[in-house]
Design a protein around this motif. Sequence first.
Motif, PDB file in Angstrom:
ATOM      1  N   TRP A   8       0.876  -1.224   0.022  1.00  0.00           N
ATOM      2  CA  TRP A   8      -0.003  -0.067  -0.014  1.00  0.00           C
ATOM      3  C   TRP A   8       0.940   1.314  -0.054  1.00  0.00           C
ATOM      4  O   TRP A   8       0.537   2.202  -0.536  1.00  0.00           O
ATOM      5  CB  TRP A   8      -1.064   0.011   1.252  1.00  0.00           C
ATOM      6  N   ALA A 266      -2.678   3.199   5.075  1.00  0.00           N
ATOM      7  CA  ALA A 266      -1.902   2.060   4.345  1.00  0.00           C
ATOM      8  C   ALA A 266      -0.949   1.335   5.360  1.00  0.00           C
ATOM      9  O   ALA A 266      -0.518   0.272   5.141  1.00  0.00           O
ATOM     10  CB  ALA A 266      -0.511   3.103   3.271  1.00  0.00           C
ATOM     11  N   PRO A 276      -3.170  -5.519  -1.624  1.00  0.00           N
ATOM     12  CA  PRO A 276      -3.784  -5.275  -3.146  1.00  0.00           C
ATOM     13  C   PRO A 276      -3.601  -6.649  -3.855  1.00  0.00           C
ATOM     14  O   PRO A 276      -2.697  -7.409  -3.414  1.00  0.00           O
ATOM     15  CB  PRO A 276      -2.881  -4.266  -3.616  1.00  0.00           C
TER      16      PRO A 276
END
Length: 389
Positions: A8, A266, A276
């Motif tokens: 992130w 993040a 992700p």
Amino acid sequence: MTGRRNAWMDLLRVACLVMVVLYHSTFIGPLAYPQFVARQFVFGHQIGASLLLVLSAHLAASSLADPARATVRWWFSRIARLLPGFVVGTLAATLALDWLAPPGMYRASVGDLVANLAMLWNWNGYHHWDYVDGSYWTLPLQLAAFTLAPWLRRTRLGHGRGLRVLLWSAVLVPLAQWPLAQSAGGVYDSVVDGFGLYRWHLFVAGVAAFMFTIGRLRRGHGLALLASCVAAHVVQNGWWSPTAGLVTDPWSVIGVGLGIAALLLAVRLPELGLEPPRPVAQLARRLAGISFGVYLVHQTLGYVLMLRLQEWFGAGPGTQTMAMLLQAVLLGAAMTRWVERPAHRALMRAFDTHGDRPRPALVADGRPPLPAGPPEGARAELVGARGGH
């Protein structure tokens, strides 16, 4: 502390780089060179470079969490990462302007080149020297921060109440002198710009974000300090008009505020087991790994490329922006592979061979630091960055 890479954070860094390229290709470029065709889309908000300073400070804070790391070697490693690429990038931009640029673009004199290599843009009694590459305004600020950080970490100002007072002072003192900076000019303007007082709050935001996420700032205190940094950006990002008062770009301020919130998020997402998609994470990691190289080569070289594409092929603004982004990635990868990394390795080998051997840092009372890591429940991550952006 874990050495696992935070995808992130890589994505956030890449987003900042994209904003930097958009800002320069759609707003600053046509502003500096009116021969550019009109842009249908203009991103006129200085968000990306500001957030890169926040991320740089966050990285420095995380790597200096253990005061034993606050050594001359830590400092030299940062200098060895930044300076070789900067020198090569400055020379490349100068040669491109002299040999490849179309008529009407700025040509650097020998004096300008020397001033750029010495980073003297803001130290001549006026507001700026001519920049060979305008993006480089962040580099002396980072060098100063990287020089002060390990020294402060080994003093009473590097922890506890002293650090909190220091952080608040770094936000409030530049704000207190801001009215004078708007009217004084001359040497005073050089000192303010030379020391980068107008961006200290961004470094504070990065350090405060790190301290907040590992529990070294209480929630109320941490949020108040971060909010003060965003409020300082309202002022430091603007100027005083005798008729309109404080004039600032609200979207830049909102962007910086959202970027700081994204930084906090993040850090938290991996702890919640959220990552992700693997292809996205891998691409972000590669791009973040060359981020400093991209930053060094995108602007001036990109302007030359865009104007030549416009002149020779009639390329429109969208094509020009995509070409600037593509050349930034390609040349940034080359800068990273053939300049930044080998120069860093060579300089560090020379330091380890001939320099002073690193010695354990001492905390303020003269005792060696304890080997224990961060306090119970602490969270930290290593930001995937080359250089300091």
